[in-house]
Scaffold this active site. Sequence first.
Site, PDB file in Angstrom:
ATOM      1  N   VAL A  61      26.701  21.662 -13.328  1.00 24.51           N
ATOM      2  CA  VAL A  61      26.959  23.129 -13.562  1.00 24.51           C
ATOM      3  C   VAL A  61      27.497  23.856 -12.449  1.00 24.51           C
ATOM      4  CG1 VAL A  61      25.262  25.432 -13.725  1.00 24.51           C
ATOM      5  CG2 VAL A  61      24.748  23.110 -15.159  1.00 24.51           C
ATOM      6  N   GLY A 109      22.386  27.208 -23.219  1.00 24.97           N
ATOM      7  CA  GLY A 109      23.697  27.013 -22.694  1.00 24.97           C
ATOM      8  C   GLY A 109      24.526  28.388 -22.819  1.00 24.97           C
ATOM      9  N   GLU A 125      20.447  15.463 -18.635  1.00 22.66           N
ATOM     10  CA  GLU A 125      20.150  15.528 -17.270  1.00 22.66           C
ATOM     11  C   GLU A 125      20.352  14.162 -16.646  1.00 22.66           C
ATOM     12  OE1 GLU A 125      18.886  19.019 -16.078  1.00 22.66           O
ATOM     13  OE2 GLU A 125      19.322  19.553 -18.233  1.00 22.66           O
ATOM     14  N   LYS A 174      12.673  26.087 -22.586  1.00 21.84           N
ATOM     15  CA  LYS A 174      13.392  27.144 -23.015  1.00 21.84           C
ATOM     16  C   LYS A 174      12.512  28.076 -23.921  1.00 21.84           C
ATOM     17  CE  LYS A 174      17.377  24.294 -22.348  1.00 21.84           C
ATOM     18  NZ  LYS A 174      18.513  23.327 -23.095  1.00 21.84           N
TER      19      LYS A 174
HETATM   20  N1  LIG Z   1      24.004  20.106 -17.623  1.00 21.24           N
HETATM   21  C1  LIG Z   1      24.100  21.138 -18.276  1.00 21.24           C
HETATM   22  O1  LIG Z   1      24.542  21.323 -19.446  1.00 21.24           O
HETATM   23  C2  LIG Z   1      23.158  22.264 -17.853  1.00 21.24           C
HETATM   24  C3  LIG Z   1      22.009  22.231 -16.909  1.00 21.24           C
HETATM   25  N2  LIG Z   1      21.271  23.263 -16.852  1.00 21.24           N
HETATM   26  C4  LIG Z   1      20.388  23.251 -15.651  1.00 21.24           C
HETATM   27  O2  LIG Z   1      21.233  23.362 -14.333  1.00 21.24           O
HETATM   28  C5  LIG Z   1      20.574  22.866 -13.242  1.00 21.24           C
HETATM   29  C6  LIG Z   1      21.579  21.886 -12.789  1.00 21.24           C
HETATM   30  O3  LIG Z   1      21.853  20.931 -13.494  1.00 21.24           O
HETATM   31  P1  LIG Z   1      23.345  19.904 -13.583  1.00 21.24           P
HETATM   32  O4  LIG Z   1      24.318  20.699 -12.744  1.00 21.24           O
HETATM   33  O5  LIG Z   1      23.346  18.989 -14.975  1.00 21.24           O
HETATM   34  O6  LIG Z   1      22.457  18.984 -12.653  1.00 21.24           O
HETATM   35  P2  LIG Z   1      23.197  17.722 -11.478  1.00 21.24           P
HETATM   36  O7  LIG Z   1      22.267  16.568 -11.526  1.00 21.24           O
HETATM   37  O8  LIG Z   1      24.696  17.515 -12.307  1.00 21.24           O
HETATM   38  O9  LIG Z   1      23.388  18.164 -10.370  1.00 21.24           O
HETATM   39  C7  LIG Z   1      22.277  18.918  -9.422  1.00 21.24           C
HETATM   40  C8  LIG Z   1      22.840  19.122  -7.988  1.00 21.24           C
HETATM   41  O10 LIG Z   1      22.017  19.788  -7.354  1.00 21.24           O
HETATM   42  C9  LIG Z   1      21.889  19.127  -5.974  1.00 21.24           C
HETATM   43  N3  LIG Z   1      20.496  18.875  -5.343  1.00 21.24           N
HETATM   44  C10 LIG Z   1      19.583  17.724  -6.122  1.00 21.24           C
HETATM   45  N4  LIG Z   1      18.580  18.085  -5.084  1.00 21.24           N
HETATM   46  C11 LIG Z   1      18.784  19.060  -4.267  1.00 21.24           C
HETATM   47  C12 LIG Z   1      18.339  19.470  -3.041  1.00 21.24           C
HETATM   48  N5  LIG Z   1      16.968  18.933  -2.694  1.00 21.24           N
HETATM   49  N6  LIG Z   1      18.480  20.424  -2.188  1.00 21.24           N
HETATM   50  C13 LIG Z   1      19.784  20.656  -2.348  1.00 21.24           C
HETATM   51  N7  LIG Z   1      20.715  20.230  -3.561  1.00 21.24           N
HETATM   52  C14 LIG Z   1      20.177  19.452  -4.408  1.00 21.24           C
HETATM   53  C15 LIG Z   1      22.527  17.839  -6.099  1.00 21.24           C
HETATM   54  O11 LIG Z   1      23.343  17.679  -4.750  1.00 21.24           O
HETATM   55  P3  LIG Z   1      24.175  16.400  -4.746  1.00 21.24           P
HETATM   56  O12 LIG Z   1      25.470  16.627  -5.578  1.00 21.24           O
HETATM   57  O13 LIG Z   1      24.264  15.984  -3.316  1.00 21.24           O
HETATM   58  O14 LIG Z   1      23.372  15.308  -5.657  1.00 21.24           O
HETATM   59  C16 LIG Z   1      23.704  18.265  -7.236  1.00 21.24           C
HETATM   60  O15 LIG Z   1      24.688  18.804  -6.637  1.00 21.24           O
HETATM   61  C17 LIG Z   1      19.260  21.985 -13.971  1.00 21.24           C
HETATM   62  O16 LIG Z   1      18.146  22.798 -13.600  1.00 21.24           O
HETATM   63  C18 LIG Z   1      19.945  21.827 -15.359  1.00 21.24           C
HETATM   64  O17 LIG Z   1      18.394  21.970 -16.155  1.00 21.24           O
HETATM   65  C19 LIG Z   1      21.283  24.460 -17.603  1.00 21.24           C
HETATM   66  C20 LIG Z   1      21.859  24.534 -18.697  1.00 21.24           C
HETATM   67  C21 LIG Z   1      22.821  23.498 -19.098  1.00 21.24           C
HETATM   68  N1  LIG Z   2      20.039  18.963 -20.907  1.00 18.13           N
HETATM   69  C1  LIG Z   2      20.198  20.145 -21.524  1.00 18.13           C
HETATM   70  C2  LIG Z   2      21.174  21.127 -20.805  1.00 18.13           C
HETATM   71  C3  LIG Z   2      21.126  22.541 -21.041  1.00 18.13           C
HETATM   72  O1  LIG Z   2      20.322  23.183 -21.044  1.00 18.13           O
HETATM   73  C4  LIG Z   2      20.465  19.959 -22.932  1.00 18.13           C
HETATM   74  O2  LIG Z   2      20.928  18.789 -23.443  1.00 18.13           O
HETATM   75  O3  LIG Z   2      20.304  21.192 -23.839  1.00 18.13           O
END
Ligand SMILES: NC(=O)C1=CN([C@@H]2O[C@H](COP(=O)(O)OP(=O)(O)OC[C@H]3O[C@@H](n4cnc5c(N)ncnc54)[C@H](OP(=O)(O)O)[C@@H]3O)[C@@H](O)[C@H]2O)C=CC1
Ligand SMILES: N[C@@H](CC=O)C(=O)O
Length: 409
Positions: free
Chosen positions: A14, A133, A189, A204
Amino acid sequence: MSEIKVALLGFGTVGKGVYQVVQTHQKRLEAILHKKVRIVGILVQDETKQRDIQADILLSSNIEDILQISDLDIVMEAIVGVEPGYTYIRKAMERGLHVITANKELLAHKGYELKRKAQQHGVRLEYEAAVAGGIPIIRTLKHVLRVNETIKVEAILNGTSNFILSTMRENQAAFVDVLAVAQQKGYAEADPSNDIDGWDAFYKLMIISELLFGHQPAWDKVEVQGIRNIQYEHLLAAKSLDARMKHVATIEISGGKIHASVEPILIPKSHALYAVEGVNNAINVTGDVVGELSFQGPGAGALPTASAMLEDLISIYELKEVSSIPTAQTFVETNQLQEEEWLLVGSLDPVHQLHRLDQWEIPYGLSTITCTRVLANNELIKSIVKQCDQLEAFKMKHNFVSINQKVLA
Ligand SMILES: NC(=O)C1=CN([C@@H]2O[C@H](COP(=O)(O)OP(=O)(O)OC[C@H]3O[C@@H](n4cnc5c(N)ncnc54)[C@H](OP(=O)(O)O)[C@@H]3O)[C@@H](O)[C@H]2O)C=CC1
Ligand SMILES: N[C@@H](CC=O)C(=O)O
């Protein structure tokens, strides 16, 4: 031109999506906001990972470094789980920063409190990306459907589950293989348990409930089931009924009672959710004035999520806040014990005196699968499934009137 300074908390699927769209759509953002949008800081867990970011951006694993950036306006949070996001968002609000988050788990647990805190500090908390999303459902419910009282929401809210069920059915693919693809594509995830066990859709649904009704139903009163145990034979059995298995989250108000559930159910061809395929989500909202409305679009992935977060950013500068804390309505929570139609897949012990509507067999490889359509209530079905080895039960919704198979019983 003045600037809106943004810090990204999290730079995974994201965070990277937001970063990319800020670059590709800078001109458009400037035209709308009459300000540049500049990412000035990025918080990550592991600072040593190779990242493709501009040299003048502060990259840190320490939230204090990020929050001390001078004239910061907004933090966009995209970390997984309640902590550390909860602590970081509170700190950001205390410093007068607006917050945009995609984190549904955090919002389902702490949304009410964070909304109050935002009000206290005179900042905005926006969370369009946390539900469905790229579909602008939060803004629609908050700003557009004001006169309507919502009676029912019926939705596909987990992109991963819908992608898995559609792809398994279309390609006869194995669950684990399709899950791996969903992870590669950034839908699921990193730990996909919440996706496939129903909790992601549950969170959600709780966010929607709080927005619409001012509170969430007691969590232990909500039936939550995922798709972890769904096999191709179940999808085949659904097909034999001219139906599809979909992972559906429902919240419904009737006669002062509220009922919520998150589970795989059978949806007939005639229903709007039947045709929602792949990573798409869909939300059917029934309002007391307007009737039934359907919203559909990509429910997960980098760009749809970035789209929702950047639309949130624009809304902070362009849309006046409306109260996101409606007065709590009072409802009695119910497990809905009345009889419904179920499809039983597998062998049902003949001694069970269920009201059988039909029974038939469908070919599966060299053998066959027995399917039985019955009328029963939740509790009875659960107790029978517990007693019968290898019997699976799936709820059928929306008036299945006939099946086109040869009825054997
Ligand atoms: N993927 C999707 O399609 C969607 C996701 N979401 C939500 O968005 C959020 C992010 O999802 P997503 O991008 O897929 O997750 P990712 O696992 O791809 O990325 C997570 C990020 O958070 C960072 N992180 C983890 N722990 C810590 C910490 N303790 N301190 C600082 N940074 C930290 C990681 O750092 P590092 O890079 O160093 O590992 C990484 O950059 C979640 O809550 C998810 O549920 C919502 C809608 C859609
Ligand atoms: N893991 C989630 C990402 C969006 O919220 C999904 O599959 O819907």
